[in-house]
Design an enzyme around this catalytic site. Structure first.
Site, short mmCIF file in Angstrom:
data_model
loop_
_atom_site.label_atom_id
_atom_site.label_comp_id
_atom_site.label_asym_id
_atom_site.label_seq_id
_atom_site.Cartn_x
_atom_site.Cartn_y
_atom_site.Cartn_z
CB SER A 64 -37.71 -30.27 -33.01
OG SER A 64 -36.83 -31.28 -31.92
CG HIS A 99 -33.60 -28.63 -30.84
ND1 HIS A 99 -33.10 -28.23 -29.69
CD2 HIS A 99 -34.00 -28.84 -32.07
CE1 HIS A 99 -34.44 -28.21 -29.47
NE2 HIS A 99 -35.31 -28.51 -30.61
#
Length: 311
Positions: A48, A290
Site C-alpha cells: 500500500s 500512509h
C-alpha cells in the site's frame, strides 16, 4: 504490515485496528557513474505504500488494491516519459512477499501474482514491500492501545506508568519478536529478487524503502497516540526493516531507493503542510499512517534520482 485499515477519530479513541505499510530506499554509497534512465517497459510491484490508498484518483485494477493514479510509480513513469503501454503498476494494498509469486485475495476479488506482470522485455522494476511481512499494522495497533493506557495512567498521576509498554510486549528475555520477522522478510526478499531477475533478465531492479513514519529524534508524537518510549521502539523497527531491505537489495545486485532520508522531518507528526505521511486521523486524502500525495511525490523524486545512476 497487512496494510490498510481506515483509522478515523472514533477508531483512535477505541483503539481499533490500523494497517501500516512498506516502501524502498536509495543506495547511499559514493557517486556512481551516470546511466541514461531506462525508458521502459516499467513494472511497479509492492504494497500500500506503493499503491497509495485513498489518494485521488483511485482505480479498480487490480481489484481491491486501492491504487492511486498519483502514486509514486505513476509519477516515475511520467518522469521517464513512458506511455501507458510502457508501464504496469500491479502494487496492491495488503501485499506480502507471498503475493509476489501467488494470487492475492482482497475484499473485492483475487488478483494475479504480481510477478506475472514481468516479461523478458521489462527494463525497469521497482519493488516496495516488507512491512506487512513483519506485521507492522498490528504492531502499530498494539502500540496505540498501549499508548492510550499510558496516557490514562499518566492523567491520574501514576508515576510508575511504563513509558514503553509496547516494547515490553515484543521484546523479552533477550528475544525480539519483530527483529526475527524482519530477518525472515529479508530472506523472502532475497528469493523474490532472484525470481524477478529470472523473469526479467534485462531489467534494472530497485527496492524502495519506507519513508519516515515517526520523528527521527525525540518522542513528541501526539498525533500517533503512542507512549514516548514506543515512539523510539517503532522508529527503531522501521530503520531495521529498511536496513534489511537495503542490504538484501545490494547483495542481489539491485539498487536501493532511500526514501527515509529525504522524508526526515516530514513524518506523521510533522506539520500538515510539510508531512509526507498522515497520522491516525489524516488531514489530507490518504490512509492513516500512509503516505499522502506529497509523500508519493517525494518518493517518486527519490526513485527518479536513483534510476539515473548505475548501481
Amino acid at each position: 504490515m497487512r496494510m490498510r485499515t481506515g483509522f478515523g477519530l472514533a477508531a483512535v479513541a477505541s483503539c481499533m485496528a490500523i494497517a501500516a505499510a512498506v516502501t524502498v530506499g536509495r543506495d547511499g554509497g559514493g557517486s556512481p557513474p551516470r546511466l541514461a534512465p531506462p525508458k521502459g517497459p516499467y513494472v511497479a510491484l509492492g504494497d500500500s505504500y506503493t499503491a497509495g490508498p485513498e489518494i485521488p484518483g483511485q482505480y479498480g485494477r487490480p481489484v481491491g488494491c486501492e491504487r492511486s493514479d498519483r502514486n509514486y510509480p505513476a509519477l516515475v513513469a511520467a518522469g521517464l516519459g513512458l506511455r501507458a503501454a510502457g508501464f504496469r503498476d500491479v502494487s496492491c494494498s495488503g501485499a506480502v512477499m507471498a503475493d509476489l509469486s501467488a494470487p492475492q485475495s482482497t475484499d473485492h476479488g483475487v488478483n494475479p501474482a504480481q510477478l506475472s506482470a514481468l516479461t523478458t522485455a521489462t527494463r525497469l522494476v521497482t519493488l516496495g514491500i516488507g512491512g506487512n511481512d513483519i506485521g507492522f499494522g498490528s504492531l502499530i495497533t498494539t502500540c496505540v492501545r498501549s499508548g492510550v493506557k499510558y496516557q490514562l495512567e499518566k492523567r491520574i498521576g501514576d508515576g510508575t506508568a511504563d513509558r514503553a509498554p509496547c516494547r515490553g510486549r515484543y521484546v523479552s528475555d533477550g528475544t525480539d519478536e519483530v527483529e526475527g520477522k524482519t530477518e525472515a522478510a529479508g530472506g523472502g526478499l532475497a528469493g523474490a529478487l532472484d525470481d524477478i531477475r529470472r523473469r526479467a533478465p534485462g531489467a534494472r531492479i530497485y527496492v524502495v524503502g519506507y519513508p519516515a513514519i515517526l520523528p527521527a529524534e525525540g518522542t513528541d508524537c501526539t498525533a500517533m497516540g503512542l507512549a514516548p518510549g514506543d515512539v523510539d521502539f517503532l522508529r527503531e523497527k522501521e530503520r531495521q526493516l529498511n536496513a534489511v531491505l537495503r542490504d538484501k537489495a545490494r547483495a542481489a545486485g539491485a539498487g536501493y531507493v532511500d526514501t527515509y532520508a529525504p522524508s526526515t522531518g516530514r513524518d506523521a507528526c510533522a506539520d500538515p503542510d510539510v508531512r509526507w505521511v498522515e497520522p491516525l486521523v489524516p488531514a489530507a486524502p490518504a490512509a492513516p499512517a500512509h503516505p499522502n500525495e506529497r509523500g508519493e511525490r517525494g518518493m517518486a523524486d527519490a526513485v527518479l534520482r536513483t534510476v539515473g545512476a548505475a548501481d
